[in-house]
Design a protein around this motif. Structure first.
Motif, PDB file in Angstrom:
ATOM      1  N   LYS A 217     -15.143  32.151 -10.696  1.00  0.00           N
ATOM      2  CA  LYS A 217     -13.836  32.518 -10.353  1.00  0.00           C
ATOM      3  C   LYS A 217     -13.855  32.083  -8.887  1.00  0.00           C
ATOM      4  O   LYS A 217     -14.749  32.716  -8.052  1.00  0.00           O
ATOM      5  N   LYS A 218     -12.781  31.468  -8.375  1.00  0.00           N
ATOM      6  CA  LYS A 218     -12.627  31.308  -6.868  1.00  0.00           C
ATOM      7  C   LYS A 218     -11.973  32.203  -6.007  1.00  0.00           C
ATOM      8  O   LYS A 218     -10.665  32.380  -6.327  1.00  0.00           O
ATOM      9  N   THR A 219     -12.307  32.847  -5.040  1.00  0.00           N
ATOM     10  CA  THR A 219     -11.263  33.848  -4.447  1.00  0.00           C
ATOM     11  C   THR A 219     -11.381  33.549  -2.843  1.00  0.00           C
ATOM     12  O   THR A 219     -12.532  32.977  -2.241  1.00  0.00           O
ATOM     13  N   LEU A 220     -10.357  33.675  -2.183  1.00  0.00           N
ATOM     14  CA  LEU A 220      -9.942  33.277  -0.577  1.00  0.00           C
ATOM     15  C   LEU A 220     -10.689  34.526  -0.096  1.00  0.00           C
ATOM     16  O   LEU A 220     -10.087  35.443  -0.235  1.00  0.00           O
ATOM     17  N   GLY A 221     -11.691  34.302   0.957  1.00  0.00           N
ATOM     18  CA  GLY A 221     -11.977  35.478   1.868  1.00  0.00           C
ATOM     19  C   GLY A 221     -12.131  34.902   3.260  1.00  0.00           C
ATOM     20  O   GLY A 221     -12.021  33.685   3.740  1.00  0.00           O
ATOM     21  N   ALA A 309     -17.850  52.821  13.624  1.00  0.00           N
ATOM     22  CA  ALA A 309     -17.577  52.091  12.993  1.00  0.00           C
ATOM     23  C   ALA A 309     -18.478  50.754  12.964  1.00  0.00           C
ATOM     24  O   ALA A 309     -19.142  50.266  14.024  1.00  0.00           O
ATOM     25  N   GLY A 310     -19.028  50.291  11.597  1.00  0.00           N
ATOM     26  CA  GLY A 310     -19.992  48.971  11.898  1.00  0.00           C
ATOM     27  C   GLY A 310     -19.192  47.671  11.998  1.00  0.00           C
ATOM     28  O   GLY A 310     -18.138  47.614  12.317  1.00  0.00           O
ATOM     29  N   ASP A 311     -20.173  46.670  12.049  1.00  0.00           N
ATOM     30  CA  ASP A 311     -19.803  45.297  12.449  1.00  0.00           C
ATOM     31  C   ASP A 311     -19.097  44.496  11.457  1.00  0.00           C
ATOM     32  O   ASP A 311     -18.268  43.458  11.807  1.00  0.00           O
ATOM     33  N   MET A 312     -19.188  44.743  10.246  1.00  0.00           N
ATOM     34  CA  MET A 312     -18.308  44.018   9.058  1.00  0.00           C
ATOM     35  C   MET A 312     -17.206  44.831   8.579  1.00  0.00           C
ATOM     36  O   MET A 312     -16.836  44.505   7.565  1.00  0.00           O
ATOM     37  N   LEU A 313     -16.609  45.744   9.291  1.00  0.00           N
ATOM     38  CA  LEU A 313     -15.473  46.397   8.540  1.00  0.00           C
ATOM     39  C   LEU A 313     -14.408  45.691   8.547  1.00  0.00           C
ATOM     40  O   LEU A 313     -13.924  45.169   9.652  1.00  0.00           O
ATOM     41  N   ASP A 314     -13.529  46.165   7.699  1.00  0.00           N
ATOM     42  CA  ASP A 314     -12.038  45.611   7.537  1.00  0.00           C
ATOM     43  C   ASP A 314     -11.241  46.788   8.353  1.00  0.00           C
ATOM     44  O   ASP A 314     -11.694  47.830   8.472  1.00  0.00           O
ATOM     45  N   CYS A 315      -9.926  46.379   8.878  1.00  0.00           N
ATOM     46  CA  CYS A 315      -9.217  47.226   9.641  1.00  0.00           C
ATOM     47  C   CYS A 315      -8.810  48.284   8.625  1.00  0.00           C
ATOM     48  O   CYS A 315      -8.612  49.534   9.164  1.00  0.00           O
ATOM     49  N   TYR A 547     -18.039  43.261   1.736  1.00  0.00           N
ATOM     50  CA  TYR A 547     -16.826  42.656   2.197  1.00  0.00           C
ATOM     51  C   TYR A 547     -16.060  41.797   0.983  1.00  0.00           C
ATOM     52  O   TYR A 547     -14.994  41.316   0.939  1.00  0.00           O
ATOM     53  N   THR A 548     -16.850  41.431   0.111  1.00  0.00           N
ATOM     54  CA  THR A 548     -16.554  40.672  -1.246  1.00  0.00           C
ATOM     55  C   THR A 548     -16.017  41.261  -2.355  1.00  0.00           C
ATOM     56  O   THR A 548     -15.499  40.975  -3.109  1.00  0.00           O
ATOM     57  N   GLU A 549     -16.074  42.819  -1.788  1.00  0.00           N
ATOM     58  CA  GLU A 549     -15.676  43.763  -3.001  1.00  0.00           C
ATOM     59  C   GLU A 549     -14.450  44.601  -2.725  1.00  0.00           C
ATOM     60  O   GLU A 549     -14.177  45.518  -3.235  1.00  0.00           O
TER      61      GLU A 549
END
Length: 672
Positions: A217-221, A309-315, A547-549
């Motif tokens: 399955k291909k997902t845009l990230g 906040a950590g370095d890989m967080l989303d907004c 981040y992939t989840e």
């Protein structure tokens, strides 16, 4: 613009275009193996043959032939068809029949083009050439008997990465592609040759025999391993991410990604937090979600709560945490985990203002406190292009192995205010001067001193074409940094302000680089996905999504807002971060104003409208004056390129790269 005819259709083509490009403009598909849009022209596979008049009565290689006025090009004549069949027949003389067990199967240019342009049979029955295997390191698996000598990998290493590690030995049919003295390819962009290889000669070693492309399955990230925001495609099967590939975006990563972005994903299934934990009698023990929430709520922190906040967080996660902290009456928010405290009142002063694409056109560049290869390999690629166009580069900081030359001026921040005359004159007199301040150059007055230099040379200026050039750049290293600054995750005194406030509860949002000994009196609630440093220090662990989840919004170092989609589900009892924060609000008895992800995103956009539209956010071009003096030895923050975040530290592939490529350890095979 020359006029040419392609299969009877007349069209104008740009000056300097090749016949192959003219054919593509006309909508014709031209087969090729050696030609690549981002590499120099080699003209050695001969698959792109076409018939051109006026000219010799024979097929010609369209990739190396300039398009000129009055040419008549045929891509479908009998001569062209026979010529391509002949070339394909020659290519397949020595190519082994490995298709059933080749990892390139289903994504192989040679497979596709042999079906489309081949004869369907061979007239040759000679023995096939055999080539010994080459060792190219822990990331690249080689089967060099399949190699068709297109030299794409050689040209990529020399031209894009700037590391002359791959080349050819011998001549004729004895030619072999290999690394220098058969050592591993050691640069941080090495695995891009896997995507470039049009046959199965170079494939992915960690991904070998894992899956076929049609199973995935291909997902845009969006990549979160650095602050560039590389566009990626996440390939998953079931609940597991099997590989990451680059997507083409000329404004951000072109079509390359770093080795860390590509290969740290095997760390997504290792050391994962998949259930809540509570610290009892000094030990972390599994608990239910209710028990965890009750333990936090009983502390009743009131206003005494802070979030890091950590370095890989989303907004979205950062916004939800901000609303929670704000609902309890606190404004203690910080995203700079290591204690940096530069002024963030003007976002234009901490943005990569030239844009990643624009830095290529700079003609004089001063880099302060940044080992660009380790902090942002894709910016290093752009700097190489700038130097090829004639840019002069000067660096302040300890010497490192640049791939674009450059002059090192010293390793103390005071050098910013004491530039040698020739450097000062070069930057001042340049048409498009640029300053890049890295993580090691931001503190101790470095940012203000660099702004002062920018003001003196007029780094924001009108160009002859009427556009505004802003050459002042800050190169961040954390994917969450610019989004966090837009959402207010910056105390005036940095992390020291939060330490001084002594909060009863510290929400650690995947923050694994913080020195938690400074929060000995706080209850540390870790909301993250890996059992890394933050989890070890935590009193309560709430398992979250990587981040992939989860879907999310990310802002890269140039202020570009980008969206990422959810590829797989989080393991075990782990939940998406925003749902955990929403449940925490219930435990504290406060309202956040949203009950779904859509409502959360809408609330975030209404508060920070720039996060609602993909593309560059507008921070303006007015820079603060700067001033003051900077001093202190520069020490680059990235000590180990392969170990900069909890996912990479959990990855067996990244551990092996670190051990073998950086520390020179020999990896023993099982039989040894």
């Amino acid at each position: 613009m020359p006029k040419v005819k392609v299969d009877g259709v007349e069209l104008d083509v740009p000056n300097g275009a090749t016949v192959l490009q003219a054919c593509e403009l006309a909508g014709k598909e031209i087969p090729r193996f050696c030609y690549h849009e981002r590499l120099s022209i080699a003209g050695n596979c001969r698959m792109c043959l076409v018939e051109v008049k006026p000219g010799p009565p024979k097929p010609q290689a369209s990739c190396a032939l300039p398009a000129t006025e009055g040419q008549e090009i045929r891509t479908d004549s009998e001569m062209v068809k026979k010529a391509r069949e002949g070339v394909m027949e020659f290519l397949l003389i020595n190519h082994p029949l490995d298709c059933p067990i080749c990892d390139q199967g289903g994504e192989c240019d040679l497979q596709d083009q042999s079906v489309a342009y081949g004869r369907g049979g061979s007239r040759y029955h000679e023995n096939k050439r055999a080539v010994t295997e080459k060792y190219m390191g822990p990331l690249i698996k080689t089967t060099m008997t399949r190699c068709i000598h297109c030299t794409r990998c050689v040209r990529f290493s020399e031209e894009i990465a700037g590391v002359d590690e791959i080349g050819a030995l011998y001549r004729g049919e004895n030619m072999q592609i290999t690394t220098y003295l058969e050592h591993a390819a050691k640069h941080e962009m090495s695995a891009n040759v896997i995507d470039l290889c049009p046959v199965g000669a170079l494939t992915s070693r960690p991904y070998a025999y894992e899956a076929r492309p049609w199973e995935l399955k291909k997902t845009l990230g969006i990549d979160v391993s650095d602050a560039i925001g590389s566009n990626i495609r996440i390939d998953s099967r079931g609940r597991e991410v099997l590989r990451v590939l680059p997507r083409v975006n000329d404004d951000v990563n072109e079509e390359w990604i770093s080795d860390k972005a590509r290969y740290m994903v095997d760390g997504l299934v290792k050391r994962r937090l998949d259930k809540p934990y509570l610290r009892r009698d000094g030990k972390l023990v599994p608990a239910s979600w209710n028990e965890a929430f009750e333990a936090i709520a009983t502390l009743n922190p009131g206003k005494s709560i802070a979030a890091v906040a950590g370095d890989m967080l989303d907004c979205e996660t950062m916004f939800a945490a901000k609303k929670l902290v704000g609902a309890l009456g606190s404004d203690l928010l910080e995203g700079r985990q290591t204690g940096m405290d530069y002024d963030t009142s003007s976002l234009a002063a901490v943005n990569f203002n030239t844009t990643l694409n624009g830095i290529e056109s700079a003609d004089a560049i001063l880099i302060v406190g940044s080992n660009v290869r380790a902090e942002a390999p894709l910016v290093n690629v752009r700097l190489r292009k700038a130097v090829k166009r004639g840019a002069k580069v000067f660096l302040i900081g300890p010497e490192w192995d640049t791939t674009f030359g450059g002059e090192f001026l010293g390793d103390d921040l005071s050098k910013i205010g004491d530039l040698p005359n020739h450097v000062w004159e070069t930057i001042r007199d340049a048409k498009r001067p640029a300053i890049i301040v890295g993580g090691a150059g931001l503190g101790r007055g470095g940012l203000e001193a660099a702004l002062s230099v920018g003001e003196q040379i007029g780094i924001v200026r009108e160009l002859e074409d009427g556009t505004t050039w802003n050459g002042f750049n800050v190169l961040h290293m954390a994917a969450s940094r610019m989004g966090g600054l837009m959402l207010g995750y910056a105390q005036k005194g940095g992390l020291a302000d939060i330490v001084a406030a002594k909060p009863k509860v510290l929400l650690s949002l995947g923050a694994d680089e913080v020195d938690y000994t400074r929060f000995a009196d706080s209850m540390i609630v870790y909301i993250g996905h890996h059992g890394d440093k933050g989890a070890h220090a935590a009193d309560v662990i709430l398992p979250a999504a990587a981040y992939t989840e989860k879907a999310g919004t990310y802002v890269n170092t140039e202020g570009r807002v980008q969206l990422s989609d959810k590829a797989v589900f989080a393991p075990g009892d782990a939940r998406e971060d925003w749902t955990i924060l929403r449940a925490l609000a219930d435990a504290f008895g406060v309202e956040l104003g949203f009950d779904s992800f859509e409502e959360l995103r809408a609330a975030m956009i209404s508060e920070v409208p720039a996060l609602g539209s993909e593309g560059l956010a507008d921070y303006g071009s007015d820079l603060p004056a700067g001033g003051g003096s900077a001093s202190g030895q520069i020490a680059y923050p990235v000590k180990d390129f392969y170990m900069t975040n909890p996912i990479a530290r959990a990855s067996a592939t990244m551990q092996r790269c670190s051990a073998e490529l950086l520390h020179g350890e020999e990896i023993a095979e099982a039989a040894e």
